[in-house]
Write a protein that holds these residues in place. Sequence first.
Motif, short mmCIF file in Angstrom:
data_model
loop_
_atom_site.label_atom_id
_atom_site.label_comp_id
_atom_site.label_asym_id
_atom_site.label_seq_id
_atom_site.Cartn_x
_atom_site.Cartn_y
_atom_site.Cartn_z
N SER A 38 -60.38 63.70 60.69
CA SER A 38 -59.32 64.33 59.90
C SER A 38 -58.00 64.18 60.66
N GLY A 39 -56.96 63.77 59.96
CA GLY A 39 -55.64 63.59 60.60
C GLY A 39 -55.48 62.27 61.31
N LYS A 42 -56.08 58.12 57.69
CA LYS A 42 -56.79 57.38 56.62
C LYS A 42 -55.99 57.38 55.32
N SER A 43 -55.57 58.57 54.86
CA SER A 43 -54.88 58.66 53.57
C SER A 43 -53.53 57.96 53.63
N GLY A 65 -60.89 61.53 50.01
CA GLY A 65 -61.78 62.67 50.22
C GLY A 65 -61.33 63.95 49.55
N ASP A 66 -60.12 64.37 49.86
CA ASP A 66 -59.63 65.64 49.32
C ASP A 66 -59.66 65.61 47.79
N PHE A 78 -69.59 70.88 53.57
CA PHE A 78 -69.45 70.04 54.77
C PHE A 78 -70.67 70.11 55.69
N ARG A 83 -72.37 66.06 53.19
CA ARG A 83 -71.54 64.88 53.51
C ARG A 83 -72.30 63.60 53.16
N ASN A 86 -72.09 63.28 49.47
CA ASN A 86 -70.70 62.93 49.15
C ASN A 86 -70.51 61.40 49.24
N ILE A 87 -70.92 60.84 50.37
CA ILE A 87 -70.71 59.40 50.59
C ILE A 87 -71.62 58.57 49.69
N PHE A 108 -62.37 58.31 53.51
CA PHE A 108 -63.27 59.44 53.73
C PHE A 108 -63.63 59.50 55.21
N LYS A 146 -52.71 69.65 58.28
CA LYS A 146 -53.08 70.72 57.33
C LYS A 146 -53.44 72.02 58.04
N LEU A 148 -55.91 72.50 59.93
CA LEU A 148 -57.36 72.72 59.90
C LEU A 148 -57.98 72.78 61.30
N ILE A 157 -63.11 77.89 60.34
CA ILE A 157 -63.81 76.83 59.58
C ILE A 157 -64.97 76.38 60.45
N ASN A 159 -68.40 73.69 61.04
CA ASN A 159 -68.78 72.29 60.81
C ASN A 159 -67.56 71.39 60.67
N PHE A 160 -66.59 71.55 61.53
CA PHE A 160 -65.41 70.71 61.42
C PHE A 160 -65.61 69.45 62.27
N1 LIG Z 1 -65.39 71.22 57.92
C1 LIG Z 1 -64.60 70.20 57.59
N2 LIG Z 1 -64.70 69.01 58.26
C2 LIG Z 1 -63.90 67.99 57.92
N3 LIG Z 1 -62.98 68.02 56.92
C3 LIG Z 1 -62.84 69.17 56.23
C4 LIG Z 1 -63.62 70.30 56.55
N4 LIG Z 1 -63.27 71.31 55.69
C5 LIG Z 1 -62.30 70.83 54.90
N5 LIG Z 1 -62.02 69.55 55.20
C6 LIG Z 1 -61.09 68.70 54.44
O1 LIG Z 1 -61.91 67.78 53.72
C7 LIG Z 1 -61.50 66.46 53.94
C8 LIG Z 1 -62.68 65.55 54.31
O2 LIG Z 1 -63.43 65.25 53.18
P1 LIG Z 1 -64.36 63.96 53.17
O3 LIG Z 1 -64.96 63.89 51.82
O4 LIG Z 1 -63.57 62.79 53.62
O5 LIG Z 1 -65.46 64.32 54.28
S1 LIG Z 1 -66.87 63.63 54.56
O6 LIG Z 1 -66.69 62.18 54.45
O7 LIG Z 1 -67.83 64.13 53.58
O8 LIG Z 1 -67.24 64.04 55.92
C9 LIG Z 1 -60.56 66.48 55.13
O9 LIG Z 1 -59.54 65.57 54.77
P2 LIG Z 1 -58.83 64.59 55.79
O10 LIG Z 1 -58.06 65.50 56.72
O11 LIG Z 1 -57.94 63.77 54.91
O12 LIG Z 1 -59.87 63.76 56.50
C10 LIG Z 1 -60.09 67.92 55.24
O13 LIG Z 1 -58.86 68.06 54.58
#
Ligand SMILES: Nc1ncnc2c1ncn2[C@@H]1O[C@H](COP(=O)(O)OS(=O)(=O)O)[C@@H](OP(=O)(O)O)[C@H]1O
Length: 204
Positions: A38-39, A42-43, A65-66, A78, A83, A86-87, A108, A146, A148, A157, A159-160
């Motif tokens: 995350s961050g 990718k987007s 993803g979002d 998550f 996950r 999702n994929i 993603f 974000k 996060l 949060i 399972n990050f």
């Molecule tokens: N626990 C946790 N872990 C990771 N990410 C989290 C979580 N909770 C919410 N988010 C938000 O969800 C976005 C990731 O979704 P994805 O569908 O790409 O995730 S995955 O491929 O199923 O792992 C991710 O987006 P990106 O920051 O763009 O990667 C986050 O905004």
Amino acid sequence: MIIEPNKDVVWHQYKVNKDQRSDQKRQQPCIIWFTGLSGSGKSTLANAVEQKLFELNHHTYLLDGDNVRHGLNKDLGFSDQDRQENIRRIGELAGLFVDSGLLVLAAFISPFRAERRLVRELVQPGEFIEVHVATPLSACEQRDPKGLYKKARAGEIRNFTGIDSDYEAPENAEIIIDTSTQSLEDSVSQIIGYLKAKQILKEA
Ligand SMILES: Nc1ncnc2c1ncn2[C@@H]1O[C@H](COP(=O)(O)OS(=O)(=O)O)[C@@H](OP(=O)(O)O)[C@H]1O
Ligand SMILES: Nc1ncnc2c1ncn2[C@@H]1O[C@H](COP(=O)(O)OP(=O)(O)O)[C@@H](O)[C@H]1O
């Protein structure tokens, strides 16, 4: 987990096929799959590459993803299992878009090698282009666009990814980009250069 389709469901052959749809669009369909923390960027990258492809008159679609989690996958969270599902769903969707002749961009986290391999195997050799957005965790956490990571560190949060959930880095990604050391423009050029070298984009 592999689920087999119901044995009474029979595959239909369409009258218009993938080659015809691709030829009409004058392109070689593929999935450009961005994976990373995350961050990591990718987007931002996927959007910039789509913009460039659009300018070059290509037919594209961006899955992010979002956004997918607001609709098709809004029932998923998550946990590792969610996950994976999702994929799996996104892979099937991206595969249909490839069949429709599109250049698909998918952004993603997709943290597990097994699911990324499943998507790779859904399409033809060369049609899955894995872009590892390999920005280190420290840089992603510093950006924290974000907020996060802050929440994850505070235990708000669970399972990050990168904190208390695994990320399995690709071993053989077609393209590796670290956005903490590489500009967005250079990253876009690197990807477009790869697509041209592989004849996915034809030189004018
Ligand atoms: N626990 C946790 N872990 C990771 N990410 C989290 C979580 N909770 C919410 N988010 C938000 O969800 C976005 C990731 O979704 P994805 O569908 O790409 O995730 S995955 O491929 O199923 O792992 C991710 O987006 P990106 O920051 O763009 O990667 C986050 O905004
Ligand atoms: N060279 C770069 N390439 C991509 N993003 C960058 C770069 N430098 C800084 N950034 C910033 O990093 C953040 C990445 O966020 P985002 O694209 O949403 O990542 P992800 O989709 O992986 O969560 C954005 O705020 C973006 O502006």
